[in-house]
Design a protein around this motif. Structure first.
Motif, PDB file in Angstrom:
ATOM      1  N   ALA A 314       0.672  -1.161   0.553  1.00  0.00           N
ATOM      2  CA  ALA A 314       0.015   0.255  -0.087  1.00  0.00           C
ATOM      3  C   ALA A 314       0.578   1.320  -0.014  1.00  0.00           C
ATOM      4  CB  ALA A 314      -0.835  -0.076   1.415  1.00  0.00           C
ATOM      5  N   ALA A 315       1.738   1.410   1.013  1.00  0.00           N
ATOM      6  CA  ALA A 315       3.025   2.184   0.155  1.00  0.00           C
ATOM      7  C   ALA A 315       3.403   2.700  -0.239  1.00  0.00           C
ATOM      8  CB  ALA A 315       3.751   1.978   2.235  1.00  0.00           C
ATOM      9  N   VAL A 316       4.103   1.384  -1.690  1.00  0.00           N
ATOM     10  CA  VAL A 316       4.590   2.047  -3.225  1.00  0.00           C
ATOM     11  C   VAL A 316       3.360   2.876  -3.506  1.00  0.00           C
ATOM     12  CG1 VAL A 316       5.216   1.114  -4.860  1.00  0.00           C
ATOM     13  CG2 VAL A 316       5.324  -0.249  -2.753  1.00  0.00           C
ATOM     14  N   GLY A 317       2.069   2.531  -3.419  1.00  0.00           N
ATOM     15  CA  GLY A 317       1.398   3.828  -3.932  1.00  0.00           C
ATOM     16  C   GLY A 317       0.693   3.748  -5.191  1.00  0.00           C
ATOM     17  N   LEU A 318       0.837   2.030  -5.714  1.00  0.00           N
ATOM     18  CA  LEU A 318       0.679   1.965  -7.338  1.00  0.00           C
ATOM     19  C   LEU A 318      -1.163   2.380  -7.168  1.00  0.00           C
ATOM     20  CD1 LEU A 318       3.034  -0.387  -7.843  1.00  0.00           C
ATOM     21  CD2 LEU A 318       2.302   1.366  -9.094  1.00  0.00           C
TER      22      LEU A 318
END
Length: 521
Positions: A314-318
């Motif tokens: 989720a933190a990767v932002g995809l």
């Protein structure tokens, strides 16, 4: 040009100002990679920029196509004896190095031997080799002392330590140090005299390169260069990179900044790739087994339990269609070799379980040093979330933030670090003998220095069998051993799409960017 002069010391401005005319610029491709190009030898480093560099200037005997199959590249053909112990390799006619000298079988033998000293897959193959001998200038023989089922796959593996061919005089240099010259037989020539590290690296067509007659397909087929120059431009700031692509000041981003994928998709002047299956990435934590506290298996088990994959991806932002919420397979999920074997511990991961395991481990509060790659669009958010998860679990976390290239080089040292988040291309994980996650077992040059005698036996049995059913069974057992020993810790699977200007045609889809066959409308 204001954006780039301010943000990256004029790297692109220097390329654009004074350009002779727009038509000349149409034949120049401006590319930004996700990691800095520093090391010019794909045998001594695992960083992805060196892989892109390798396929520009070097070539391989065998190449992987877009379906994961292996085809002759520099080779005209190979012949295998009925007992599978003798491989006869015949080079294509007329191959030459970029310095004008002919490619010979002696060059190829020396190149294979150099690569195998650094690469676990190559090392496993050479353990089975009794002799490599030239027959004549275009033909050589590999004589095995025992069957090895993956000779062709080894010679065609796409990285990270790539079996590129080079002149014997260079291949016989110390395999632990970069070669003194860049001389290849690939489609481009590196302009080393013009190279400004941290700024621009330029490549021009190799006039001596002989493309295969087939259509390009992944890394296989004809690599016809239709450009005058490829410039790899160093830009660390993610916003600047994205803005430069939208403004037409860059043509290609190896990996689109994660926070900008949605906006880039909405721009009709931009194409965002759609990697699937083996072309996606697996985020893993490279764990240092040679140094406390992770030389203790119980502490490694607590680390494994602390990693909650959905938080990391989720933190990767995809966008949702580019992430896999959970993956426990070392062969990638949604890929031909995927398996759930041995993943039970990962499915029960969480802070409370990690705290309990850490308490039972005897952990004495030793520092856990995480190398954080602040300049990487992928590794920056992953490292920050991993640090937060470990602190929640009770680890004494120290974060060292540096540029990606420095961190990747420092992880080759046995001390001074505990965890390095990295990402692996799915194409590097399809075969356990090629995967850094297991093939480096008890291998002195594999960062992390994990060593499990049971894994050694499994890998040796896998290397010999040509029976698909037995290969599947052994692959499952290898994955179970990986998780039991906590060689690495899987942090999540996701796509890391490239992005390029929609005016480019002939783009060859693959897991990492290749720059042959491209023209501009």
């Amino acid at each position: 040009m204001k954006l780039l002069r301010l943000a990256c010391a004029g790297a692109l401005a220097a390329l654009m100002i004074g350009a002779p005319d727009a038509r000349a610029q149409d034949k120049v491709l401006k590319v930004s990679l996700s990691t800095e190009l520093q090391v010019l030898d794909p045998i001594v480093t695992r960083i992805n920029s060196a892989r892109v560099f390798a396929y520009l200037v070097y070539d391989t005997l065998v190449s992987m196509d877009s379906e994961g199959s292996f085809r002759p590249q520099m080779l005209d053909r190979w012949d295998v004896s009925t007992d599978r112990l003798t491989y006869t390799f015949t080079l294509r006619d007329g191959l030459a190095w970029s310095d004008g000298t002919p490619v010979t079988s002696d060059d190829c033998i020396a190149s294979i031997e150099r690569w195998a000293k650094r690469d676990p897959f190559g090392g496993a193959m050479m353990d089975a080799v009794a002799e490599l001998r030239p027959v004549d200038a275009r033909q050589f023989v590999m004589q095995l002392r025992r069957p090895f089922a993956f000779v062709i796959e080894a010679l065609g593996r796409p990285g990270h330590q790539i079996p590129v061919m080079m002149p014997a005089r260079l291949a016989r240099q110390d395999a632990a140090k970069p070669v003194s010259e860049v001389v290849g037989s690939g489609p481009f020539i590196f302009q080393k005299k013009e190279w400004r590290p941290g700024d621009v690296a330029s490549f021009v067509p190799n006039p001596r390169y002989r493309a295969r007659p087939e259509a390009p397909d992944g890394l296989a087929g004809g690599k016809v260069v239709k450009l005058d120059r490829v410039d790899i431009v160093s830009i660390a700031d993610q916003t600047t990179r994205s803005n430069a692509l939208e403004a037409g000041e860059l043509d290609w981003l190896e990996i689109a900044p994660m926070d900008y994928v949605a906006s880039l998709r909405a721009n009709p002047g931009i194409v965002v790739g759609k990697p699937r299956g083996m072309d996606q990435f697996l985020a893993v934590l490279n764990v240092n087994h040679a140094d406390p506290p992770f030389n203790n298996i119980k502490v490694r088990k607590a680390l494994q339990a602390a990693i909650v994959q959905p938080e990391i991806v989720a933190a990767v932002g995809l966008p949702d269609d580019l992430v896999t919420p959970f993956c426990g397979s070392i062969y990638m999920c949604n890929a031909p070799a995927s398996t759930d074997a041995g993943t039970e511990a990962l499915k029960s991961a969480g802070t409370e379980r990690a705290r309990q395991l850490l308490k039972e481990s005897g952990y004495a509060g030793e520092p856990v040093v995480i190398f954080h790659s602040r300049t990487s669009a992928l590794l920056n958010p992953i490292g920050l979330v991993v640090a937060a998860q470990l602190r929640r679990a009770g680890f004494n976390v120290q974060v060292e933030s540096r540029d990606s290239a420095t961190m990747q080089q420092r992880r080759l040292q046995r001390t001074g670090w505990s965890i390095v988040p990295i990402v692996s291309n799915g194409i590097d994980l399809m075969n356990p003998l090629a995967s850094q996650l297991v093939a480096g077992n008890c291998f002195d040059t594999a960062p992390g220095w994990y060593c499990d005698p049971k894994m050694t036996d499994l890998l040796q049995r896998y290397a010999v069998t040509s029976d698909p059913g037995e290969q599947r069974t052994l692959a499952d057992q290898i994955q179970v051993g990986f998780h039991d020993n906590v060689n690495y810790v899987i942090a999540g699977q996701f796509a890391a799409p490239g992005a390029w200007r929609s005016s480019l045609t002939g783009v060859v889809p693959f897991s990492f960017p290749v720059f042959w066959n491209i023209t501009r409308r």
